[in-house]
Design a protein around this motif. Sequence first.
Motif, PDB file in Angstrom:
ATOM      1  N   ARG A 138      -6.568 -10.271  11.699  1.00 21.05           N
ATOM      2  CA  ARG A 138      -6.617  -9.624  10.368  1.00 21.05           C
ATOM      3  C   ARG A 138      -5.704  -8.571  10.107  1.00 21.05           C
ATOM      4  O   ARG A 138      -5.421  -8.505   8.644  1.00 21.05           O
ATOM      5  N   ARG A 139      -5.445  -7.663  10.780  1.00 19.69           N
ATOM      6  CA  ARG A 139      -4.433  -6.416  10.522  1.00 19.69           C
ATOM      7  C   ARG A 139      -3.105  -7.143  10.331  1.00 19.69           C
ATOM      8  O   ARG A 139      -2.239  -6.773   9.252  1.00 19.69           O
ATOM      9  N   ASN A 148      -2.981  -8.992   6.787  1.00 19.89           N
ATOM     10  CA  ASN A 148      -3.155  -8.183   5.565  1.00 19.89           C
ATOM     11  C   ASN A 148      -1.664  -7.359   5.429  1.00 19.89           C
ATOM     12  O   ASN A 148      -1.173  -7.351   4.477  1.00 19.89           O
ATOM     13  N   GLN A 184       1.042  -9.317   6.135  1.00 17.98           N
ATOM     14  CA  GLN A 184       1.770 -10.653   5.920  1.00 17.98           C
ATOM     15  C   GLN A 184       2.555 -10.840   6.935  1.00 17.98           C
ATOM     16  O   GLN A 184       3.694 -11.277   6.563  1.00 17.98           O
TER      17      GLN A 184
END
Length: 395
Positions: free
Chosen positions: A91-92, A95, A97
């Motif tokens: 997820r990190r 986020n 990209q």
Amino acid sequence: MSSAAIYSRLRRVFPNTVNSTSSSIRSKLPAKTSISRSSQDHQIGPLLEPKTSLSKPLQVPQIESIVANFKKSSDRDNFRRRYSQYEATVRRLANAQQFSAIKDILEHQRQYPDITKEHFVVRLIVLYGKAKMLDEAQKLFDEMPSLNCERTVLSFNALLAACVSAKDYDKISKLLKELPEKLSIQPNVVSYNTVIKGLCEMGSLDSAVSMMDEMENNNIMPDLITFNTLLDAFYSAGRNAEAENLWCLMEKKDLVANVRSYNSRLRGFVKDNRISDAVLLTEEMEAKGVKLDTYSYNALIKGFIDSGNLEEAKRWYGLMTENGCTPDWVTFAMLVPFACKEEDFDYAYQLCKQSIRVNRKVLDSVTTRVINGLIERKKHQQARKLMNLAKIEFV
């Protein structure tokens, strides 16, 4: 009132507090903080949010460190069993990209013996989907036989879920139509529920309902998840009559509604301005042993806010806390601006304190609005206390 005017007022009332942090307050207060009389004041918007920390963009050394540490940690068996660690890292990076970094750490997992276990591969497929890297999810699914990993309906469902996460709704129906026969995989209720969810998210509600006929033709009975997905979609779309028909069909199939079913119906009634019916529905829930949750109370609170009834909104907020439900950011996002609109700043003050206590802090703009309202009413002690409690908002 401009930020400069508010600053001057705060400085007169709290000279010590404001002088010590003058530059930070001056820089953080919103440019426009007067009390708006707009009808939009009580609507849910970007007024409040869960407690989060705004992270700075990842720099190259940070990305390299994340990848290196993740790979090193992956050597440990117990780490590879922690899905939460995988999800948080992906997820990190997503986020930020950093998709090549995601591919790097997930491809790295192929060297471990876990890659021959379907549950482990399913995790990777789902993670690719959450990162919206559907091509990589499909590639891994296709390569499972070459990895000596069994490919069953479990991994097929993971690929369908990846399509939903990646919002590639056109592909999901195509996969359900083509892959089972090609791979000799028999779809199950999870397969159809996933497709129905995708169809609902893309707004194809009629196609989603029709999917139930296909399920039954294949001797797969719709379950409560099927109906809850459909009920939520139809009530949210304002198609209440059809939603009520689905409710009746659910009961005919001897499926017992749970709190999620009722919450969809509550929101549907509120959206249809049937607040009295929504209240009666909560009585039915209690009679049937279905305990209201935070979402249930939020639906009722929104209904009374929409009808301009602050006293009833207060009463349902009180019932929420009395019955052990913790208000969430939506609760405060609705109630605090509405209390300000109704000029009940004592109540807004109490709500702000509660929001801080449960880590659902009010944003600077709303905090300032409440503080300014208290100061205008000569309630300096309360204003000072709220400033101190919410000091992190001004730092």
